[in-house]
Design a protein around this motif. Sequence first.
Motif, PDB file in Angstrom:
ATOM      1  N   GLN A  52       0.839  -1.198   0.000  1.00 46.95           N
ATOM      2  CA  GLN A  52       0.000   0.000   0.000  1.00 46.95           C
ATOM      3  C   GLN A  52       0.877   1.253   0.000  1.00 46.95           C
ATOM      4  O   GLN A  52       0.629   2.204  -0.740  1.00 46.95           O
ATOM      5  CB  GLN A  52      -0.924  -0.020   1.217  1.00 46.95           C
ATOM      6  N   SER A  53       1.935   1.251   0.818  1.00 42.24           N
ATOM      7  CA  SER A  53       2.853   2.400   0.873  1.00 42.24           C
ATOM      8  C   SER A  53       3.549   2.611  -0.466  1.00 42.24           C
ATOM      9  O   SER A  53       3.660   3.745  -0.942  1.00 42.24           O
ATOM     10  CB  SER A  53       3.911   2.179   1.961  1.00 42.24           C
ATOM     11  N   SER A  63       2.486   1.659  -3.399  1.00 42.51           N
ATOM     12  CA  SER A  63       1.494   2.080  -4.375  1.00 42.51           C
ATOM     13  C   SER A  63       1.181   3.572  -4.245  1.00 42.51           C
ATOM     14  O   SER A  63       1.088   4.294  -5.232  1.00 42.51           O
ATOM     15  CB  SER A  63       0.231   1.243  -4.187  1.00 42.51           C
ATOM     16  N   LYS A  64       1.058   4.033  -3.013  1.00 41.04           N
ATOM     17  CA  LYS A  64       0.803   5.477  -2.770  1.00 41.04           C
ATOM     18  C   LYS A  64       1.975   6.321  -3.253  1.00 41.04           C
ATOM     19  O   LYS A  64       1.786   7.353  -3.888  1.00 41.04           O
ATOM     20  CB  LYS A  64       0.574   5.732  -1.284  1.00 41.04           C
ATOM     21  N   ARG A 122       1.878   6.636  -6.985  1.00 40.67           N
ATOM     22  CA  ARG A 122       0.854   7.563  -7.486  1.00 40.67           C
ATOM     23  C   ARG A 122       1.273   9.008  -7.259  1.00 40.67           C
ATOM     24  O   ARG A 122       1.015   9.886  -8.071  1.00 40.67           O
ATOM     25  CB  ARG A 122      -0.485   7.290  -6.797  1.00 40.67           C
TER      26      ARG A 122
END
Length: 197
Positions: free
Chosen positions: A188-189, A191-192, A195
Amino acid sequence: MTNSYGHTTDAPRFRVIILTSATIGPTAYEALWDAVAGKLREAGYIKSPKATSRLKKSGLDRSKRSANSLFYLPAQAASSSDTFFDFHNGHQCRPLDPEQWLRNVPLEMPSESPADSVAPASAAGVAEAIAVWRSSSPGKGNDAFFTLALSLRTLGLDLKEIEQVLSEQAAFARSPAERRNQIASIMQSLSKARRAA
């Protein structure tokens, strides 16, 4: 060559044990494993050929690429009539010379393993990042595992490849369950961050 427990004549399952002429360290072992896998690919054997493909299914056990893999001793097959142990010791069956293989076999071949599918120049970096992770101090597993993920991203692995490497490496942690539970938050980290970039 020796049978596995589940070996039968109709569904062969066996191990080929390749002796080497010298003792080798973990990095050389994994490079040698990659070289043997590359030779099998050159000969037309891969992990999962399509039904319409002329390629053949390789029986290479990908879980044994890691230098600290455990191997079972030869055992009797479920059906004793299927048990075998063959030792090949002819002129053509000398122990494999690791130095000669590692010097002469191109290791830049395509691979089915995410850790090996990066550019050849980065493959050594992936191995080094994994080695750093595995040598982390007790109590530093959480940070070291996240650092491994960051290193893999820097080396050019995509998110799917990073997740697979992390899943494989969690088994080598002092607390495998904790590391497996950490993967989702790491991904998740990453992926953020991607982005935001």
